[in-house]
Design an enzyme around this catalytic site. Structure first.
Site, PDB file in Angstrom:
ATOM      1  N   PHE A  11      11.042  29.504  12.313  1.00  0.00           N
ATOM      2  CA  PHE A  11       9.816  30.274  12.130  1.00  0.00           C
ATOM      3  C   PHE A  11      10.109  31.692  11.633  1.00  0.00           C
ATOM      4  CE2 PHE A  11       7.422  33.279  15.043  1.00  0.00           C
ATOM      5  CZ  PHE A  11       6.428  33.579  14.110  1.00  0.00           C
ATOM      6  N   ASP A  31      21.192  26.175   8.784  1.00  0.00           N
ATOM      7  CA  ASP A  31      20.314  25.667   9.842  1.00  0.00           C
ATOM      8  C   ASP A  31      20.654  24.202  10.096  1.00  0.00           C
ATOM      9  OD1 ASP A  31      17.849  24.824  11.363  1.00  0.00           O
ATOM     10  OD2 ASP A  31      17.200  26.837  10.806  1.00  0.00           O
ATOM     11  N   ASN A  32      20.662  23.795  11.354  1.00  0.00           N
ATOM     12  CA  ASN A  32      20.932  22.380  11.652  1.00  0.00           C
ATOM     13  C   ASN A  32      19.660  21.556  11.763  1.00  0.00           C
ATOM     14  OD1 ASN A  32      19.862  23.051  14.158  1.00  0.00           O
ATOM     15  ND2 ASN A  32      21.738  22.645  15.317  1.00  0.00           N
ATOM     16  N   GLY A  36      14.283  24.069  13.368  1.00  0.00           N
ATOM     17  CA  GLY A  36      13.810  24.541  12.078  1.00  0.00           C
ATOM     18  C   GLY A  36      13.350  23.384  11.202  1.00  0.00           C
ATOM     19  N   LEU A  76      20.089  34.494  13.657  1.00  0.00           N
ATOM     20  CA  LEU A  76      18.894  34.064  14.383  1.00  0.00           C
ATOM     21  C   LEU A  76      19.060  32.689  15.012  1.00  0.00           C
ATOM     22  CD1 LEU A  76      17.813  36.383  12.526  1.00  0.00           C
ATOM     23  CD2 LEU A  76      15.677  35.100  12.342  1.00  0.00           C
ATOM     24  N   TYR A 149      18.936  30.451  29.297  1.00  0.00           N
ATOM     25  CA  TYR A 149      18.718  31.120  28.014  1.00  0.00           C
ATOM     26  C   TYR A 149      18.879  32.631  28.165  1.00  0.00           C
ATOM     27  CZ  TYR A 149      16.278  32.608  23.748  1.00  0.00           C
ATOM     28  OH  TYR A 149      15.944  33.198  22.548  1.00  0.00           O
ATOM     29  N   LYS A 153      21.827  34.787  26.289  1.00  0.00           N
ATOM     30  CA  LYS A 153      21.511  35.846  25.325  1.00  0.00           C
ATOM     31  C   LYS A 153      22.056  37.195  25.801  1.00  0.00           C
ATOM     32  CE  LYS A 153      19.666  35.260  21.966  1.00  0.00           C
ATOM     33  NZ  LYS A 153      20.220  34.822  20.656  1.00  0.00           N
TER      34      LYS A 153
END
Length: 353
Positions: A11, A31-32, A36, A76, A149, A153
């Site tokens: 996104f 991107d995998n 996405g 990202l 998460y 991060k």
């Protein structure tokens, strides 16, 4: 300028790719496609300045080869969304930790600038009036996957800061607060697109808990230029910056506003957290950013109101459904909306942001 965007088919990443190409960059997207979608990049599909590589940030050799060709990296790529984290905490940890270290190590070897996208989740259960970059992190038990998460991060940020301190890697960090806009789906737990889709289908809007928990939503069109401005600023390296919305709103009030904007016949239905996410889930009652540091560095001011964000998300969903009906092949979150809803005029379409 040649820019690599990991997670660039997501996104935010796809909006960033469009913005950078409009500024004259050549962009490579890695991107995998786990969350996405290639459809997110369809407006750039014929642009020769866009390159796409399907692959994983955990692939050391692939990351090394792509970073070697780039002047800068916007990192990202991450396992995102409440459901993704809860369903596969081990895979999420590996992506968020090993993937980030791969990117940072390669960038260090090639002296490539990096912007690391982090999250307001790192503040955990801190409900301070305004969360600034040095606010305390208050996390729940590490045995609850809800917090994996946030923990990962936080370690990503620590990795980035350590590379800056030890190797002078030019890496800056942004902490995103509930970024929203077209192309975001509710499939992975994002509240605005999920509620908008329900409203467009005249389904009950499912609000978890009592709905009094508050958030500040920021529009992707406000955030993306700020990402670039932070990355390009010579004083941003080794620092973190909040990027969030200015308007605090409860989830219940958000749902009510979505019904009003879309002219929906939906009702609000409250769902217990354990029914939505399973036993032991913990939520944050409040999360409000202090954007002072980003404002002072690059003049960041979130301009788009929550009401305008709702309008833009709903309009995009309706456009996507029209495209799908015309055979253009998109797969929007609101694909189940009826023909009647497709032609609905939003109650406040075109109002000022």
């Amino acid at each position: 300028m040649h820019t690599l965007i990991t997670g660039g088919a997501g996104f935010i990443g796809s909006h960033l790719a469009e913005y950078l190409i409009s500024q004259g960059d050549d962009v490579t997207v890695l991107d995998n496609l786990s969350t996405g979608r290639l459809a997110n990049l369809r407006q750039l599909s014929r642009d020769p300045r866009l390159g796409f590589v399907e692959g994983d940030v955990r692939d050391t050799e692939l990351v090394e080869s792509l970073v070697a060709q780039a002047d800068r990296v916007f990192h990202l790529a991450a396992a995102v969304g409440v459901h993704v984290i809860l369903d596969d905490p081990l895979g999420s940890l590996r992506t968020n930790l090993h993937g980030t270290e791969n990117v940072l190590a390669s960038a260090n070897r090639h002296e490539t600038r990096v912007l690391l996208a982090s999250t307001s989740e790192i503040y955990g259960k801190n409900t301070a009036d305004r969360l600034h970059e040095n606010s305390d992190r208050i996390l729940g038990s590490p045995l609850l996957s809800r917090w994996t998460y946030a923990a990962a991060k936080g370690i990503d940020e620590a990795f980035a800061h350590a590379y800056w301190r030890k190797h002078d890697l030019q890496v800056s960090i942004v902490r995103l607060f509930n970024t929203v806009g077209p192309r975001q789906t509710g499939r992975y737990g994002m509240v605005v697109p999920r509620l908008v889709r329900q409203a467009l289908n005249d389904e009950p809007l499912t609000v978890y808990g009592d709905g009094e928990q508050t958030r500040c939503f920021s529009y992707v069109g406000d955030v993306v230029p700020a990402l670039v401005a932070v990355e390009e600023h010579p004083d941003s390296a080794g620092r973190a910056f909040n990027l969030g919305g200015a308007q605090e709103i409860s989830i219940k009030a958000l749902a009510e506003q979505i019904i009003d904007v879309t002219g929906s016949r939906s009702i609000i239905e409250h769902i217990p957290y354990d029914q939505a996410y399973g036993e032991g889930y913990e939520d944050m009652r409040r999360r409000v950013p202090d954007n002072t540091a980003a404002n002072e560095l690059v003049g960041f001011v979130p301009k788009t109101s929550v009401r305008r964000i709702i309008e833009l998300v709903a309009q995009a969903m309706l456009r996507d459904q029209t495209d799908r009906a015309g055979g253009l092949g998109s797969t929007p979150e609101g694909a189940g909306a009826t023909a009647e809803v497709t032609h609905r005029t939003l109650a406040a379409e075109g109002s000022a942001s």
